[in-house]
Design a protein around this motif. Structure first.
Motif, mmCIF file in Angstrom:
data_model
loop_
_atom_site.group_PDB
_atom_site.id
_atom_site.type_symbol
_atom_site.label_atom_id
_atom_site.label_comp_id
_atom_site.label_asym_id
_atom_site.label_seq_id
_atom_site.Cartn_x
_atom_site.Cartn_y
_atom_site.Cartn_z
ATOM 1 N N MET A 1 -3.163 -13.251 2.401
ATOM 2 C CA MET A 1 -2.717 -11.893 2.641
ATOM 3 C C MET A 1 -2.458 -11.231 1.282
ATOM 4 S SD MET A 1 0.635 -10.561 4.741
ATOM 5 C CE MET A 1 -0.016 -10.741 6.380
ATOM 6 N N ALA A 5 -1.339 -5.528 1.889
ATOM 7 C CA ALA A 5 -1.186 -5.783 3.320
ATOM 8 C C ALA A 5 0.254 -6.145 3.648
ATOM 9 C CB ALA A 5 -2.130 -6.897 3.755
ATOM 10 N N LEU A 6 0.887 -6.910 2.782
ATOM 11 C CA LEU A 6 2.281 -7.279 2.996
ATOM 12 C C LEU A 6 3.184 -6.044 2.933
ATOM 13 C CD1 LEU A 6 4.348 -9.548 3.380
ATOM 14 C CD2 LEU A 6 4.479 -9.693 0.890
ATOM 15 N N PHE A 8 2.280 -2.943 3.606
ATOM 16 C CA PHE A 8 2.045 -2.157 4.815
ATOM 17 C C PHE A 8 2.731 -2.778 6.025
ATOM 18 C CE2 PHE A 8 -1.537 0.071 2.737
ATOM 19 C CZ PHE A 8 -1.149 1.352 3.061
ATOM 20 N N LEU A 9 2.761 -4.089 6.098
ATOM 21 C CA LEU A 9 3.461 -4.764 7.195
ATOM 22 C C LEU A 9 4.957 -4.455 7.141
ATOM 23 C CD1 LEU A 9 3.290 -6.794 9.552
ATOM 24 C CD2 LEU A 9 3.745 -8.581 7.869
ATOM 25 N N ILE A 10 5.534 -4.517 5.960
ATOM 26 C CA ILE A 10 6.958 -4.213 5.805
ATOM 27 C C ILE A 10 7.236 -2.745 6.134
ATOM 28 C CG2 ILE A 10 8.820 -4.028 4.115
ATOM 29 C CD1 ILE A 10 7.607 -6.544 2.780
ATOM 30 N N GLY A 12 5.474 -0.812 8.111
ATOM 31 C CA GLY A 12 5.307 -0.651 9.558
ATOM 32 C C GLY A 12 6.517 -1.142 10.333
ATOM 33 N N MET A 13 7.059 -2.286 9.922
ATOM 34 C CA MET A 13 8.250 -2.799 10.598
ATOM 35 C C MET A 13 9.447 -1.878 10.369
ATOM 36 S SD MET A 13 7.692 -6.916 9.988
ATOM 37 C CE MET A 13 9.255 -7.071 9.267
ATOM 38 N N ALA A 45 3.620 5.084 2.075
ATOM 39 C CA ALA A 45 2.356 4.490 2.516
ATOM 40 C C ALA A 45 1.165 5.272 1.968
ATOM 41 C CB ALA A 45 2.300 4.443 4.038
#
Length: 84
Positions: A1, A5-6, A8-10, A12-13, A45
Motif C-alpha cells: 500500500m 493510499a494510506l 486517502f484511507l485515513i 476517508g475514515m 484530499a
C-alpha cells in the motif's frame, strides 16, 4: 500500500466519522463545525491529488475551495447568531 493510499484511507475514515456528527449533532453550531471540518478534509484530499498527478491547477482549485468554504462558514455563523 502506497503512502498516498494510506492517507486517502485515513481521510476517508475521518470524513465518515465527522459525517456522523454532521447528521446527529445536537446543535446547529456542532453541525456547522462538522461541515467545516469535512470541507477542510476535502481540500486536503484535493492537495494530495495535486501532488499525485503533479498538477498545480488542482492545488489552486483546493485553495479557492478552502477560501469559499471559509466564507460559507462565516455566513452560517452569522445566521446562527441572528445577524441576518
Amino acid at each position: 500500500m502506497s503512502a498516498f493510499a494510506l492517507v486517502f484511507l485515513i481521510l476517508g475514515m475521518a470524513i465518515l466519522a465527522v459525517t456522523g456528527r454532521l447528521i446527529m449533532g445536537p446543535t446547529i453550531p456542532d453541525r456547522a463545525v462538522a461541515l467545516d471540518t469535512i470541507n477542510t478534509l476535502v481540500a486536503a484530499a484535493m492537495i494530495i491529488l495535486g501532488a499525485i498527478f503533479d498538477s498545480i491547477v488542482m492545488v489552486d482549485i483546493a485553495i479557492v475551495y478552502a477560501a469559499l468554504s471559509f466564507v460559507g462558514t462565516l455566513f452560517i455563523a452569522r445566521h446562527v447568531e441572528g445577524g441576518f
